[in-house]
Scaffold this motif. Structure first.
Motif, short mmCIF file in Angstrom:
data_model
loop_
_atom_site.label_atom_id
_atom_site.label_comp_id
_atom_site.label_asym_id
_atom_site.label_seq_id
_atom_site.Cartn_x
_atom_site.Cartn_y
_atom_site.Cartn_z
N VAL A 1 0.91 -1.43 -0.12
CA VAL A 1 -0.10 -0.57 -0.05
C VAL A 1 1.62 1.05 0.37
CG1 VAL A 1 -1.37 1.00 1.16
CG2 VAL A 1 -1.61 -1.33 1.12
N GLN A 2 0.20 2.19 -0.60
CA GLN A 2 1.36 3.13 -1.23
C GLN A 2 0.02 4.58 -0.74
OE1 GLN A 2 3.21 3.73 -4.87
NE2 GLN A 2 5.19 2.96 -3.97
N LEU A 3 0.91 5.60 -0.08
CA LEU A 3 0.08 6.64 0.13
C LEU A 3 0.34 7.74 0.39
CD1 LEU A 3 -0.31 4.89 3.66
CD2 LEU A 3 -2.10 4.98 2.40
N GLN A 4 -0.19 8.37 -0.25
CA GLN A 4 0.08 10.28 -0.34
C GLN A 4 -0.31 11.38 0.07
OE1 GLN A 4 1.27 10.38 -4.29
NE2 GLN A 4 1.21 12.73 -4.66
N ALA A 5 -0.03 12.12 1.33
CA ALA A 5 -1.04 12.70 1.78
C ALA A 5 -0.97 14.33 0.95
CB ALA A 5 -0.75 13.31 2.90
N SER A 6 -1.69 15.10 1.09
CA SER A 6 -1.44 16.67 0.93
C SER A 6 -2.63 17.38 0.88
CB SER A 6 -1.59 16.30 -1.04
OG SER A 6 -3.21 16.05 -1.77
N GLY A 7 -1.71 18.89 0.88
CA GLY A 7 -3.37 19.52 1.01
C GLY A 7 -2.79 20.33 2.33
N GLY A 8 -1.49 20.31 2.76
CA GLY A 8 -0.97 21.10 4.16
C GLY A 8 -1.42 22.35 3.87
N GLY A 9 -0.26 23.35 4.21
CA GLY A 9 -0.61 24.58 4.19
C GLY A 9 -0.22 25.55 5.24
N LEU A 10 -0.08 27.45 4.85
CA LEU A 10 0.06 28.07 6.16
C LEU A 10 -1.08 28.70 6.71
CD1 LEU A 10 1.59 29.91 8.37
CD2 LEU A 10 2.39 30.98 6.77
N VAL A 11 -1.61 28.31 7.39
CA VAL A 11 -3.22 29.17 8.08
C VAL A 11 -3.44 29.97 9.29
CG1 VAL A 11 -4.24 27.50 6.70
CG2 VAL A 11 -4.29 27.43 8.93
N GLN A 12 -4.11 30.85 9.57
CA GLN A 12 -4.12 31.56 10.82
C GLN A 12 -4.82 30.75 11.61
OE1 GLN A 12 -5.55 35.34 9.85
NE2 GLN A 12 -3.37 36.23 9.55
N ALA A 13 -5.08 31.11 12.71
CA ALA A 13 -5.77 30.45 13.53
C ALA A 13 -7.18 31.00 13.55
CB ALA A 13 -5.58 30.84 15.37
N GLY A 14 -8.30 30.05 13.99
CA GLY A 14 -9.63 29.78 13.42
C GLY A 14 -10.14 29.52 11.83
N ASP A 15 -9.48 29.12 11.08
CA ASP A 15 -9.16 28.64 9.66
C ASP A 15 -9.42 27.31 9.68
OD1 ASP A 15 -6.86 30.97 7.83
OD2 ASP A 15 -8.88 31.26 8.96
N SER A 16 -9.56 27.33 8.26
CA SER A 16 -9.78 26.27 8.15
C SER A 16 -9.55 25.15 6.98
CB SER A 16 -11.52 25.43 7.33
OG SER A 16 -12.23 26.03 8.39
N LEU A 17 -8.80 24.06 7.42
CA LEU A 17 -7.79 23.22 6.19
C LEU A 17 -8.55 22.24 5.94
CD1 LEU A 17 -5.13 24.08 4.24
CD2 LEU A 17 -4.19 22.81 6.04
N SER A 18 -7.99 21.51 4.98
CA SER A 18 -8.69 20.12 4.02
C SER A 18 -7.50 19.19 3.76
CB SER A 18 -9.16 20.35 3.58
OG SER A 18 -11.34 19.88 3.66
N LEU A 19 -7.34 17.66 4.03
CA LEU A 19 -5.61 16.94 3.73
C LEU A 19 -6.85 15.74 3.53
CD1 LEU A 19 -3.34 17.10 7.10
CD2 LEU A 19 -4.26 19.02 5.26
N SER A 20 -5.91 15.61 1.89
CA SER A 20 -6.51 14.41 1.59
C SER A 20 -5.33 13.69 1.28
CB SER A 20 -6.48 14.63 0.19
OG SER A 20 -7.72 15.77 -0.22
N CYS A 21 -5.65 11.94 1.38
CA CYS A 21 -4.57 10.86 1.28
C CYS A 21 -4.86 9.82 0.27
CB CYS A 21 -4.56 10.36 2.67
SG CYS A 21 -3.16 8.94 2.88
N LEU A 22 -3.89 9.23 -1.07
CA LEU A 22 -4.67 8.66 -2.21
C LEU A 22 -3.84 7.62 -1.52
CD1 LEU A 22 -5.58 8.17 -5.07
CD2 LEU A 22 -3.28 9.76 -5.18
N PHE A 23 -4.60 6.47 -1.89
CA PHE A 23 -3.74 5.16 -1.48
C PHE A 23 -4.24 4.45 -2.46
CE2 PHE A 23 -7.52 2.71 -0.45
CZ PHE A 23 -8.80 3.80 -0.40
N SER A 24 -2.88 3.45 -2.54
CA SER A 24 -2.77 2.65 -3.83
C SER A 24 -3.45 1.28 -3.64
CB SER A 24 -1.36 2.90 -4.42
OG SER A 24 -0.62 1.67 -3.60
N GLY A 25 -3.93 0.85 -4.95
CA GLY A 25 -4.25 -0.55 -4.19
C GLY A 25 -5.60 -0.53 -4.07
N ARG A 26 -6.68 -1.49 -4.96
CA ARG A 26 -8.22 -1.66 -4.07
C ARG A 26 -8.28 -2.81 -2.84
NH1 ARG A 26 -10.83 -4.50 -9.31
NH2 ARG A 26 -11.04 -2.98 -10.90
N ALA A 27 -6.65 -2.99 -2.08
CA ALA A 27 -6.93 -3.68 -1.43
C ALA A 27 -7.37 -2.66 -0.19
CB ALA A 27 -5.65 -4.38 -1.04
N GLY A 28 -6.79 -1.45 -0.12
CA GLY A 28 -7.10 -0.38 0.68
C GLY A 28 -8.19 0.61 1.63
#
Length: 127
Positions: A1-28
């Motif tokens: 299984v390979q995993l790839q996270a993305s979506g990080g960044g610099l934000v201010q307190a009180g803000d929102s942020l979404s992260l994503s993780c793509l995993f390889s293979g149907r077994a995931g």
């Protein structure tokens, strides 16, 4: 299984942020998936996890009510929606897969339960 996270960044307190993780293979789609984070000089800590079917979730007390984990197995994706961010949420965030379990259990809170890890994505929350 390979995993790839993305979506990080610099934000201010009180803000929102979404992260994503793509995993390889149907077994995931049969694995529990989790998010952990590691701040400078600190141990990697549990944030949240979700069962293979996406029906059960666990959260760390520090993020409960602010963070939401979800998954879309058809797209091989796991998401972390973060709201009301605080400076103490600043860390590198990692997604991880527990290939031995499809249902959450006490061990799901612990790093040792997860065999596969992606590269982290940096989240920085300024005050």
């Amino acid at each position: 299984v390979q995993l790839q996270a993305s979506g990080g960044g610099l934000v201010q307190a009180g803000d929102s942020l979404s992260l994503s993780c793509l995993f390889s293979g149907r077994a995931g789609s049969r694995y529990n998936m989790g998010w952990f984070r590691q701040a400078p000089g600190k141990e990697r800590e549990f944030v949240t996890t979700i069962s293979a079917a996406g029906t059960v979730t666990y959260y760390a007390d520090s993020v409960r009510g602010r963070f939401t984990i979800s998954r879309d197995n058809a797209k091989n994706m796991v998401y972390l929606q973060m709201t009301s961010l605080k400076p103490e949420d600043t860390a590198v965030y990692y997604c991880a897969a527990d290939a031995d379990h499809a249902f959450l259990y006490d061990g799901s809170y612990h790093r040792a339960a997860y065999e596969y890890w992606g590269r982290g994505t940096q989240v920085t929350v300024s005050s």
